[in-house]
Write an enzyme that holds these catalytic residues in place. Structure first.
Site, PDB file in Angstrom:
ATOM      1  N   ALA A  68       0.900  -1.403   0.061  1.00 25.81           N
ATOM      2  CA  ALA A  68       0.075  -0.108   0.079  1.00 25.81           C
ATOM      3  C   ALA A  68       0.896   1.312   0.035  1.00 25.81           C
ATOM      4  O   ALA A  68       2.015   1.341   0.561  1.00 25.81           O
ATOM      5  CB  ALA A  68      -0.689  -0.037   1.141  1.00 25.81           C
ATOM      6  N   GLY A 107       0.206  -5.222   0.843  1.00 26.56           N
ATOM      7  CA  GLY A 107      -0.504  -5.141  -0.182  1.00 26.56           C
ATOM      8  C   GLY A 107      -0.104  -5.704  -1.506  1.00 26.56           C
ATOM      9  O   GLY A 107      -0.961  -6.238  -2.419  1.00 26.56           O
ATOM     10  N   GLU A 110      -0.731  -9.083  -1.420  1.00 26.15           N
ATOM     11  CA  GLU A 110      -2.258  -9.461  -1.504  1.00 26.15           C
ATOM     12  C   GLU A 110      -2.681  -9.378  -2.689  1.00 26.15           C
ATOM     13  O   GLU A 110      -3.571 -10.164  -3.069  1.00 26.15           O
ATOM     14  CB  GLU A 110      -3.024  -8.380  -0.184  1.00 26.15           C
ATOM     15  N   GLU A 130       3.291  -5.561   7.428  1.00 23.93           N
ATOM     16  CA  GLU A 130       2.587  -4.745   7.777  1.00 23.93           C
ATOM     17  C   GLU A 130       2.750  -4.530   9.348  1.00 23.93           C
ATOM     18  O   GLU A 130       2.647  -3.342  10.212  1.00 23.93           O
ATOM     19  CB  GLU A 130       0.839  -5.062   7.723  1.00 23.93           C
TER      20      GLU A 130
END
Ligand code: 3HC
Ligand code: NAI
Length: 706
Positions: A68, A107, A110, A130
């Site tokens: 992210a 992310g 992910e 994270e």
């Protein structure tokens, strides 16, 4: 941005019947709003286009996707949300392949897990880091990863945040195919074609079945919960990660996702997340200095180290670990043999623990050379001096370096306190002299204060930063003063702690309060570990220049006079019986403290832990503000990085200056003014702190970070 259009950061190209979707968002292809929109649009286009049979997602540059966009955290969310993008990828009716050739983190992983098939090249790094930002994977990672690799492996990844190499990820089942070195897009296209040729179906990770054995999964989760509760020391997100994985086992996929979202948002809102994200950017900002922007580093291929004691040996190990050859100089053969043994001991320890082979140890030690003659340094590109902390001894060493080193060699000192300007001025090439202040143990501690004297050439500073990178250290640029950034500030909050000790708090209570705040140890444990003699010598050196009006607490001197220097002498503030590494409180120290209170005419009073920390932190912040105002630290963030990496400051609080902003500068100033009623000389508010409060500004405003 309209959801249907391709955009600059997500490119589409038709390769036969495969839609190639390339993320091109330098520097690390972070999943900012444009990337999310571009990905969503690409998948929608693929579904709608009969000419597309499969989709390949790849990253441009060295990274697949770095996660992210961390800069968006704490700001109003911009659509589309990443979990929705991942769900949309997974829902695609045509096979989606991810080609991972570099870091696929957070992310980024992910997204890859939402794809239907994954191929990785040897340089791939897969991880869910994270937790290091105070978060948990928030785009399906806590639900998809366990379904793919089981709860135990998924928890290990998420709780450690570590990066897995391609082979390990393959073994675990995180990826389907290992490719050899080569062009990731070609490898990805070949794999996609192969899948199409086989008629491979759309295969969704949400349907993967690694969680079937519920009893085993629940046992793994329980074990992780216990371990995490014990080890996570005040951290918020690790237990939330365990909870989310529990949800993966207990709940249907969509409910698990909803639970993950709720927990993710709670983490996102936590001050710990703000502190950890601050630390992330601060470290990267601190690694840049005006000189690294303006100058090219000099080449460094051969290192010299003068002195093979505690620091010299640790520095040598650090350089050897980075693959550099090291020549060590000592006073005589006996000291040199000790220096070599100090280095070898580190590797022998690794061999004993099974973390290094004998052959590897021999190969590393083959890069170590020793001599008692300075001429052995004739071809060194950079020499680090780590002899006794004595200006005359150091000047004599530098005179030798001036004599033997080649022109352009960087001459560095590891001094903790001494005036590097004066040392530089003592030789004919002050432009080559710089401070490289390592922390003990030098092969472990991450911080490297790069101390910049007035006469040094900018490319020497750039060289020091390049060396830090090679050694995988966290560099901070510091100016010359007594103690530079860290030790200068340390001296001040130690005074505040000593004053509280004389006023009624025991050293054990102070240490405990500091530990409860999040430090791994308190100031008196630290003093026992480092050796009380070092501080004693410094206090004696400073005695002639000490303000006669200043309060001077003599408790430490009383201990040192008895030869109680800490762990190495078996007692200091604590008792270390039978060579124990953890000390126990010593009633005799309590008696000495009592006697000193009496001598000073102090009637002891009690302190709460909170009062202790307010004073401790106020002293640290106030001196931090002076260090910034004097440009000893370029910005408050440099103070933060120094304390997080060199002094055990809890990373999740960001650093002392970030902590000050969190508490609010008006509060810190009010505390200092209140404490000043007892000791106005010590508690003088730093002018910068006063100015910031008057302007309604904070330290962050001086950081100029993104
Ligand atoms: N978002 C925004 N910027 C990022 C970023 C990210 N995720 N990752 C790195 N950057 C920036 C850095 O700040 C730096 O910027 P600068 O040049 O202006 O200082 C630049 O990218 C390069 O970073 P590095 O110096 O760290 O480059 P390296 O090549 O050494 O390392 C990396 C690359 C391995 C990707 C490393 O940057 C890294 O570990 N990044 C963080 C990865 C991470 O934690 N991802 C998880 C994010 S949270 C998440 O994804 C939540 C999700 O679950 C919903
Ligand atoms: P130490 O006493 O363990 O080692 C010093 C070494 O220097 C000894 O092996 C000695 O034989 C050698 N030496 C002395 N004079 C020499 C000369 N003229 N030529 C060659 N070798 C010589 O000391 P330590 O702790 O390693 O400290 C070294 C320097 O590092 C000091 O300046 C100290 O302030 C600094 N430092 C120490 C830290 C610590 O925690 N110990 C942390 C950061 C810096």
């Amino acid at each position: 941005m309209s959801s249907g259009a391709p955009n600059a950061v997500v490119r589409r190209a038709q390769r036969g019947d495969i839609l190639l979707v390339t993320i091109d968002n330098p520097p690390v292809n972070a999943l900012g709003a444009d990337v999310r929109a571009g990905l969503l649009a690409a998948i929608e286009a693929a579904d709608a286009d009969p000419a597309v049979a499969a989709v390949l997602i790849a990253g441009s540059g060295r990274t697949f996707i770095g996660g992210a966009d961390i800069r968006e955290f704490g700001k109003p969310p911009l659509p589309p949300a990443l979990p929705d993008v991942c769900n949309r990828i997974e829902a695609c009716t045509k096979p989606v392949v991810a080609a991972i050739h570099g870091p696929a983190l957070g992310g980024g992983l992910e997204v890859a897990l939402a794809a239907h098939y994954r191929i990785a090249l040897p340089a791939a790094k897969l991880g869910l880091p994270e937790v290091q930002l105070g978060l948990l994977p928030g785009a399906g990672g806590t639900q998809r990863t366990p379904r793919l690799v089981g709860a135990a492996a998924a928890l290990e990844m998420m709780l450690s945040g570590r990066h897995l190499g391609a082979a390990e990820a393959h073994k675990l089942g995180l990826i389907d195919r290992l490719a050899s070195e080569g062009d990731p897009i070609e490898a990805g296209l070949a794999y996609a074609r192969e899948l199409l040729a086989q008629g491979a179906p759309v295969r969704r990770t949400r349907d993967a079945n690694a969680l079937q054995d519920r009893a085993a999964q629940t046992a793994a989760i329980e074990a992780a919960r216990l371990e995490t509760a014990k080890k996570s020391r005040g951290l918020f997100s690790p237990l939330k990660i365990v909870e989310a994985v529990q949800g993966a086992v207990d709940l249907p996929f969509d409910e698990g996702l909803a639970l993950e979202r709720k927990l993710f948002l709670a983490c996102l809102d936590s001050p710990q997340r703000a502190g950890l994200v601050h630390a992330f950017f601060a470290e990267r900002e601190a690694a840049k200095s005006p000189e690294t922007q303006s100058s090219q580093p000099r080449p460094i291929a051969r290192i010299g180290v003068v002195g093979g004691g505690t620091m010299g040996a640790g520095i040598a190990v650090s350089c050897l670990d980075a693959g550099l050859p090291v020549t060590m100089i000592e006073r005589d053969d006996e000291a040199l043999a000790r220096g070599r043994a100090n280095v070898d001991k580190v590797y022998a320890g690794l061999v004993a623990k099974g973390r290094m082979t004998e052959d590897a140890r021999a190969a590393v030690m083959a890069r170590w050379n020793g001599s008692t003659a300075y001429d052995a340094l004739a071809d060194a590109d950079l020499v680090i001096e780590a002899v006794f902390e004595d200006m005359d001894v150091k000047k004599a060493v530098f005179a030798q370096l001036d004599r033997v080193c080649k022109p352009g060699a960087v001459l560095a000192t590891n001094t903790s306190y001494l005036d590097i300007d004066a040392l530089a001025a003592s030789i004919a090439r002050p432009q080559d002299v710089i401070g490289l202040h390592f922390f003990s143990p030098a092969n472990i501690m991450k911080l490297l204060e790069i101390v910049v004297p007035a006469e040094v050439a900018p490319d020497v500073v750039a060289t020091a930063f390049a060396l830090a990178k090679k050694l995988r250290k966290t560099p901070v640029r510091a100016g010359v003063c007594d103690g530079f950034i860290g030790n200068r500030i340390l001296a001040v909050y130690r005074q505040a702690a000593d004053a509280m000790m004389e006023d009624g708090a025991s050293p054990y209570q102070i240490d405990k309060a500091v530990r409860d705040f999040g430090f791994p140890m308190g100031p008196y444990q630290m003093s026992d570990l480092a050796g009380g003699d070092i501080g004693w010598a410094t206090r004696k050196r400073r005695a002639p220049t000490r303000d006669p009006r200043a309060r001077y607490v003599q408790i430490a001197d009383r201990l040192c006079e008895r030869g109680w220097f800490g762990q190495k002498t078996g007692r200091g503030y604590y008792l270390y019986e039978g060579g124990a590494r953890t000390g126990t409180p010593d009633p005799e120290v309590d008696a000495i403290v009592d006697a000193e209170r009496e001598r000073a005419g102090v009637t002891p009073r009690s302190f709460t832990d909170e009062e202790i920390m307010r004073r401790y932190m106020a002293a640290m912040i106030n001196e931090g503000a002076r260090v910034v105002a004097e440009k000893i630290a370029l910005r408050p963030l440099d103070v933060d990085v120094t304390f997080v990496h060199g002094y055990g400051f809890p990373r999740y609080r960001g650093g002392p200056m970030k902590y000050a902003d969190t508490v609010g500068l008006p509060q810190v100033l009010a505390d200092i003014r209140a404490f000043a009623k007892e000791d106005p000389l010590f508690w003088q508010p730093a002018p910068l702190l006063v100015e910031l409060v008057e302007r309604g500004a904070d330290f962050a405003s001086l950081n100029q970070t993104k």
